[in-house]
Scaffold this active site. Structure first.
Site, PDB file in Angstrom:
ATOM      1  N   SER A  69      -1.278  -5.740 -11.863  1.00 54.24           N
ATOM      2  CA  SER A  69       0.144  -5.562 -11.542  1.00 54.24           C
ATOM      3  C   SER A  69       0.979  -6.198 -12.632  1.00 54.24           C
ATOM      4  O   SER A  69       0.895  -7.415 -12.865  1.00 54.24           O
ATOM      5  CB  SER A  69       0.467  -6.222 -10.200  1.00 54.24           C
ATOM      6  OG  SER A  69       1.864  -6.384 -10.091  1.00 54.24           O
TER       7      SER A  69
ATOM      8  N   HIS B 266      -0.642  -1.023 -12.376  1.00 54.38           N
ATOM      9  CA  HIS B 266       0.137  -1.036 -11.141  1.00 54.38           C
ATOM     10  C   HIS B 266       1.554  -1.529 -11.443  1.00 54.38           C
ATOM     11  O   HIS B 266       1.738  -2.626 -11.981  1.00 54.38           O
ATOM     12  CB  HIS B 266      -0.566  -1.969 -10.149  1.00 54.38           C
ATOM     13  CG  HIS B 266       0.052  -2.075  -8.801  1.00 54.38           C
ATOM     14  ND1 HIS B 266      -0.252  -1.205  -7.766  1.00 54.38           N
ATOM     15  CD2 HIS B 266       0.933  -2.963  -8.274  1.00 54.38           C
ATOM     16  CE1 HIS B 266       0.406  -1.560  -6.676  1.00 54.38           C
ATOM     17  NE2 HIS B 266       1.143  -2.621  -6.957  1.00 54.38           N
TER      18      HIS B 266
ATOM     19  N   ASP C  25       5.242  -2.371  -9.854  1.00 53.04           N
ATOM     20  CA  ASP C  25       5.964  -2.677  -8.615  1.00 53.04           C
ATOM     21  C   ASP C  25       7.453  -2.429  -8.781  1.00 53.04           C
ATOM     22  O   ASP C  25       8.115  -3.104  -9.570  1.00 53.04           O
ATOM     23  CB  ASP C  25       5.730  -4.141  -8.235  1.00 53.04           C
ATOM     24  CG  ASP C  25       4.295  -4.403  -7.803  1.00 53.04           C
ATOM     25  OD1 ASP C  25       3.849  -3.744  -6.854  1.00 53.04           O
ATOM     26  OD2 ASP C  25       3.624  -5.247  -8.426  1.00 53.04           O
TER      27      ASP C  25
ATOM     28  N   MET D  66      10.984  -2.620  -7.020  1.00 53.73           N
ATOM     29  CA  MET D  66      11.647  -3.301  -5.888  1.00 53.73           C
ATOM     30  C   MET D  66      13.156  -3.163  -6.039  1.00 53.73           C
ATOM     31  O   MET D  66      13.677  -3.214  -7.160  1.00 53.73           O
ATOM     32  CB  MET D  66      11.272  -4.789  -5.870  1.00 53.73           C
ATOM     33  CG  MET D  66       9.774  -5.054  -5.893  1.00 53.73           C
ATOM     34  SD  MET D  66       9.441  -6.810  -5.685  1.00 53.73           S
ATOM     35  CE  MET D  66       7.677  -6.863  -6.059  1.00 53.73           C
TER      36      MET D  66
ATOM     37  N   HIS E 258       4.059   1.492  -7.222  1.00 55.91           N
ATOM     38  CA  HIS E 258       4.181   0.973  -5.851  1.00 55.91           C
ATOM     39  C   HIS E 258       5.662   0.787  -5.551  1.00 55.91           C
ATOM     40  O   HIS E 258       6.290  -0.145  -6.050  1.00 55.91           O
ATOM     41  CB  HIS E 258       3.417  -0.363  -5.758  1.00 55.91           C
ATOM     42  CG  HIS E 258       3.510  -1.033  -4.430  1.00 55.91           C
ATOM     43  ND1 HIS E 258       3.082  -2.333  -4.222  1.00 55.91           N
ATOM     44  CD2 HIS E 258       3.966  -0.603  -3.223  1.00 55.91           C
ATOM     45  CE1 HIS E 258       3.274  -2.661  -2.951  1.00 55.91           C
ATOM     46  NE2 HIS E 258       3.823  -1.642  -2.330  1.00 55.91           N
TER      47      HIS E 258
ATOM     48  N   MET F  57       8.627  -0.325  -3.469  1.00 57.79           N
ATOM     49  CA  MET F  57       9.089  -1.185  -2.374  1.00 57.79           C
ATOM     50  C   MET F  57      10.603  -1.031  -2.312  1.00 57.79           C
ATOM     51  O   MET F  57      11.358  -1.922  -2.701  1.00 57.79           O
ATOM     52  CB  MET F  57       8.661  -2.632  -2.625  1.00 57.79           C
ATOM     53  CG  MET F  57       7.180  -2.858  -2.344  1.00 57.79           C
ATOM     54  SD  MET F  57       6.525  -4.325  -3.149  1.00 57.79           S
ATOM     55  CE  MET F  57       6.207  -3.617  -4.778  1.00 57.79           C
TER      56      MET F  57
ATOM     57  N   MET G 106      -1.373  -3.967   2.244  1.00 61.05           N
ATOM     58  CA  MET G 106      -0.814  -5.184   1.651  1.00 61.05           C
ATOM     59  C   MET G 106      -1.548  -6.400   2.207  1.00 61.05           C
ATOM     60  O   MET G 106      -1.700  -6.534   3.424  1.00 61.05           O
ATOM     61  CB  MET G 106       0.679  -5.324   1.994  1.00 61.05           C
ATOM     62  CG  MET G 106       1.608  -4.306   1.368  1.00 61.05           C
ATOM     63  SD  MET G 106       1.707  -4.319  -0.444  1.00 61.05           S
ATOM     64  CE  MET G 106       2.034  -6.040  -0.831  1.00 61.05           C
TER      65      MET G 106
ATOM     66  N   ASP H 178      -3.542  -5.060  -2.131  1.00 60.21           N
ATOM     67  CA  ASP H 178      -2.536  -5.602  -3.050  1.00 60.21           C
ATOM     68  C   ASP H 178      -2.009  -6.922  -2.507  1.00 60.21           C
ATOM     69  O   ASP H 178      -1.430  -6.955  -1.420  1.00 60.21           O
ATOM     70  CB  ASP H 178      -1.404  -4.575  -3.178  1.00 60.21           C
ATOM     71  CG  ASP H 178      -0.339  -4.961  -4.185  1.00 60.21           C
ATOM     72  OD1 ASP H 178      -0.538  -5.939  -4.942  1.00 60.21           O
ATOM     73  OD2 ASP H 178       0.700  -4.272  -4.220  1.00 60.21           O
TER      74      ASP H 178
HETATM   75  C1  DX5 Z   1       3.799  -7.817  -4.252  1.00 65.20           C
HETATM   76  C2  DX5 Z   1       3.341  -6.744  -5.206  1.00 65.20           C
HETATM   77  C3  DX5 Z   1       2.046  -7.030  -5.842  1.00 65.20           C
HETATM   78  C4  DX5 Z   1       2.017  -8.307  -6.666  1.00 65.20           C
HETATM   79  C5  DX5 Z   1       0.658  -8.899  -6.532  1.00 65.20           C
HETATM   80  O1  DX5 Z   1       4.834  -7.329  -3.471  1.00 65.20           O
HETATM   81  O2  DX5 Z   1       3.227  -5.514  -4.528  1.00 65.20           O
HETATM   82  O3  DX5 Z   1       1.596  -5.919  -6.598  1.00 65.20           O
HETATM   83  O4  DX5 Z   1       2.295  -8.110  -8.021  1.00 65.20           O
HETATM   84  O5  DX5 Z   1       0.648 -10.119  -7.188  1.00 65.20           O
HETATM   85  P1  DX5 Z   1      -0.546 -11.153  -6.983  1.00 65.20           P
HETATM   86  O6  DX5 Z   1      -1.797 -10.466  -7.436  1.00 65.20           O
HETATM   87  O7  DX5 Z   1      -0.152 -12.305  -7.843  1.00 65.20           O
HETATM   88  O8  DX5 Z   1      -0.588 -11.481  -5.526  1.00 65.20           O
HETATM   89 ZN    ZN Z   2       2.218  -3.876  -5.612  1.00 68.52          ZN
END
Ligand code: DX5
Ligand code: ZN
Length: 224
Positions: A11, A34, A36, A38, A67, A69, A138, A176
């Site tokens: 990620s 990956h 993210d 947000m 991903h 969010m 998650m 994740d």
């Molecule tokens: C959290 C993200 C993850 C995050 C995971 O909301 O969706 O992808 O980057 O980070 P680690 O591996 O540090 O938990």
């Molecule tokens: Zn993620």
């Protein structure tokens, strides 16, 4: 289940946002990247949007797994498929018409995936499983990297793997949050085959070595 092997998806939430191209090169051993997304509404954090994802897709030699969010993925998810994402995950708790959206993504040549948060069950989606290429479980509350792994999500992963096996589907299970060489063994044993890791990869001195170690540990326990 044939031909399914463990895949590792770093990620970039834990990468250096001013040196994304350099950091992508540091995870060349990975299977996917990956990303993210947000929006300050679905989760209390803000990262990046379609223009940056588009550039990542252009420079990355690995498939890009987005991903989302965000609120209203029904409106925005296709833009990320258009930007070049190989797979797009949207949260079940944010979408209004998951089947329509999944079909739209697949029509665009993009893999469709839904995500569930720790307090959301996966069983209500069993009837629509075949509409999806991957399910994201998650293992932290979404929003931030570096949180502690929630082992209480493993029952959900097991029940989902059992259902996929029972029906002979080839749906991938992604986990994740809080994945590292230790927890990799646990998630693979429960039946997950796509492991996202942010801080455990980019926080390591040698990100590629961390990826190799996570894949190796997971491979030892993977339950097909
Ligand atoms: C959290 C993200 C993850 C995050 C995971 O909301 O969706 O992808 O980057 O980070 P680690 O591996 O540090 O938990
Ligand atoms: Zn993620």
């Amino acid at each position: 289940m044939t031909g399914m092997s463990i895949r590792i998806a770093p990620s970039i939430l834990s990468a250096d946002f001013c040196n994304l191209e350099r950091d992508l090169q540091r995870v060349s051993h990975a299977d996917l990247v990956h990303v993210d997304v947000m929006d300050h509404h679905f989760v209390p954090n803000l990262t990046l949007g379609e223009p940056i994802v588009k550039r990542i897709c252009e420079v990355s030699t690995l498939p890009v797994d987005v991903h989302l969010m965000i609120e209203d993925p029904d409106r925005w998810a296709p833009d990320f498929a258009q930007a070049g994402a190989k797979s797009v995950s949207f949260h079940m708790g944010a979408t209004h018409a998951p089947v329509r959206l999944a079909r739209q993504l697949r029509t665009m040549g993009c893999q469709a995936c839904f995500a569930v948060r720790p307090a959301e069950p996966v069983e209500p989606m069993f009837d629509i499983l075949d509409e999806f290429d991957m399910i994201l479980i998650m293992t932290v509350e979404p929003g931030f990297g570096g949180q502690k792994f929630l082992s209480n999500q493993m029952g959900k992963v097991r029940r989902l793997r059992d259902e996929i096996t029972r029906r002979g589907l080839d749906t991938h299970i992604q986990v994740d949050g809080g994945v590292n060489p230790e927890t990799a063994r646990v998630v693979a044993d429960a039946g997950a085959d796509v492991l996202v890791a942010g801080s455990a990869v980019f926080g390591a001195e040698n990100p590629n070595a961390a990826i190799d170690e996570i894949r190796e540990r997971a491979g030892q326990t993977y339950r097909k």
